[in-house]
Design a protein around this motif. Sequence first.
Motif, short mmCIF file in Angstrom:
data_model
loop_
_atom_site.label_atom_id
_atom_site.label_comp_id
_atom_site.label_asym_id
_atom_site.label_seq_id
_atom_site.Cartn_x
_atom_site.Cartn_y
_atom_site.Cartn_z
N SER A 197 -2.45 5.95 -5.75
CA SER A 197 -2.36 4.62 -5.33
C SER A 197 -2.79 3.76 -5.51
O SER A 197 -3.43 2.30 -5.76
CB SER A 197 -2.13 5.24 -3.50
OG SER A 197 -1.85 3.30 -3.20
N GLN A 198 -4.52 4.22 -5.70
CA GLN A 198 -5.81 3.35 -5.67
C GLN A 198 -5.83 3.10 -6.96
O GLN A 198 -5.94 1.46 -7.00
CB GLN A 198 -7.28 4.78 -5.57
CG GLN A 198 -8.27 3.43 -6.41
CD GLN A 198 -8.61 1.82 -5.22
OE1 GLN A 198 -8.04 2.29 -4.32
NE2 GLN A 198 -9.21 0.95 -5.27
N ASN A 221 0.75 -1.17 0.50
CA ASN A 221 0.18 -0.27 -0.18
C ASN A 221 0.93 1.06 0.17
O ASN A 221 0.40 2.15 0.49
CB ASN A 221 -1.18 0.07 1.12
CG ASN A 221 -1.41 -0.59 1.22
OD1 ASN A 221 -2.89 -1.09 -0.16
ND2 ASN A 221 -2.16 -2.22 2.21
N SER A 222 2.31 1.14 -0.06
CA SER A 222 2.64 2.07 -0.28
C SER A 222 4.02 3.15 -1.56
O SER A 222 3.74 2.26 -2.33
CB SER A 222 4.37 1.38 0.41
OG SER A 222 5.20 2.70 1.07
N SER A 231 -3.25 0.09 -7.28
CA SER A 231 -3.89 -1.55 -6.86
C SER A 231 -4.26 -2.00 -7.76
O SER A 231 -4.67 -3.37 -7.65
CB SER A 231 -4.31 -1.19 -5.33
OG SER A 231 -3.39 -0.96 -4.77
#
Length: 246
Positions: free
Chosen positions: A208-209, A131-132, A212
Amino acid sequence: MNYHIKSLCHQGAIRDNNEDAISYGVNEDLGITWMLVADGMGGHNAGEVASAMLVDHIKTAWHKISASPQLHWQTWITKQLSDANMAIFQQAKSTVTQQGMGTTGVLMVIDKDECHIGWVGDSRAYTLKGNSLVQETVDHTMIQELVNKGAITAATARTSNTKNLLSQAIGVRETIAVDTTSIAINNGDTIMLSTDGLHDYLTEQEISQYLSEFSAGENVCNKMINHAIAKNSRDNLTVGLINLSN
């Protein structure tokens, strides 16, 4: 290592032409891959000439590789960007309609469990590990130089009207200073290369989303570009994504 790769280069909603460029390749025999993103600039459509010349140079250099270079990949990347700089600079100097043309460039090579990156300008590389999210490059802009010196904060820089004034670009001067970095990569990591028409209009949380979602198998390139356009991006937009898996 297997590579799940997607990319999109979009003219955007405002510009009459597309001066961005992206290219990538995989050498299955050596187990290495590369990706390049460029954002051209210059009058009379010369920006797209500069970015295309950079892409062509890297493609040609890559096709000549028969083994991993004896010198470090950072050295190879620096040489290729520097050689392309000289070629673009000389053409611009000898062609009236192309004088002053240039391009940003961020070039990445993945070899085994390492990712090697070199860049000039404000096109960027990001990595998502778990998640980084990390921005692996530091923009070559006038405003970033003020941040580096501690004269202004990063928050101030993000809202500056002059944040896209470059401190250097490929092809504009006879010599350039290429910045490089190498990072360890693992199964599941995702790497993104982009131009400022994309990343300037998405927050790090949004990036980031999307990364992912990409690591979960969704092709998010169109969604990312449409989102940036909806947030008033007035530039060409380019994104390249690589997810690593065994």
